[in-house]
Write an enzyme that holds these catalytic residues in place. Structure first.
Site, short mmCIF file in Angstrom:
data_model
loop_
_atom_site.label_atom_id
_atom_site.label_comp_id
_atom_site.label_asym_id
_atom_site.label_seq_id
_atom_site.Cartn_x
_atom_site.Cartn_y
_atom_site.Cartn_z
N CYS A 28 -3.85 0.27 6.67
CA CYS A 28 -2.44 0.56 6.41
C CYS A 28 -2.16 2.04 6.23
CB CYS A 28 -1.99 -0.17 5.15
SG CYS A 28 -2.96 0.35 3.74
N CYS B 9 -6.65 -4.32 0.58
CA CYS B 9 -6.17 -3.30 -0.36
C CYS B 9 -7.20 -3.06 -1.46
CB CYS B 9 -4.87 -3.73 -1.00
SG CYS B 9 -3.65 -4.29 0.18
#
Ligand code: FES
Length: 126
Positions: free
Chosen positions: A33, A102
């Site tokens: 990301c 993440c």
């Protein structure tokens, strides 16, 4: 979609900020990301005396950073380097599958900070 624990750490992150004159600093970017995280550590007698983080990332990244600082604080370097993203996700009572990437950031940044500390130490000895 997030557990209570994730929301808690997202709303009220622990150990956020920077350490002046840190003994080790680790920055990693998430290729998925593009988010970034930096971990700062202070080491005393082979233990993580203090640890702080700065994250430019999503809520899950903030929650995992916050949690990893909690898990790592007070641990020896050997123990801290073994903290995995799975440990972090478990301590947060799970992360949604799309958010698992993440949690890489936190574990990788901590490892990078510890490696940086070792590198600096080596430099001092020369
Ligand atoms: Fe980037 Fe979570 S979406 S770290």
């Amino acid at each position: 979609m997030y557990s209570q624990k994730v929301m808690e750490h997202f709303r009220n992150p622990h150990n956020m900020g920077e350490i002046e004159g840190a003994d080790g600093v680790g920055t990693v970017g998430n290729p998925v990301c593009g988010d970034m995280m930096t971990i700062y550590i202070k080491v005393k007698e082979n233990r993580l005396e203090d640890i702080k983080f700065k994250t430019f990332g999503c809520g899950a990244a903030i929650a995992t950073s916050s949690m990893i600082t909690e898990l790592a604080k007070g641990k020896t370097l050997e123990e801290a380097i073994k903290i995995t993203r799975k440990d972090v996700a478990e301590a947060l009572e799970g992360l949604p599958p799309v958010k698992m990437h993440c949690s890489n950031l936190a574990a990788d940044a901590l490892r990078a900070a510890i490696e940086d500390y070792h590198e600096k130490k080596k430099g001092e000895k020369k």
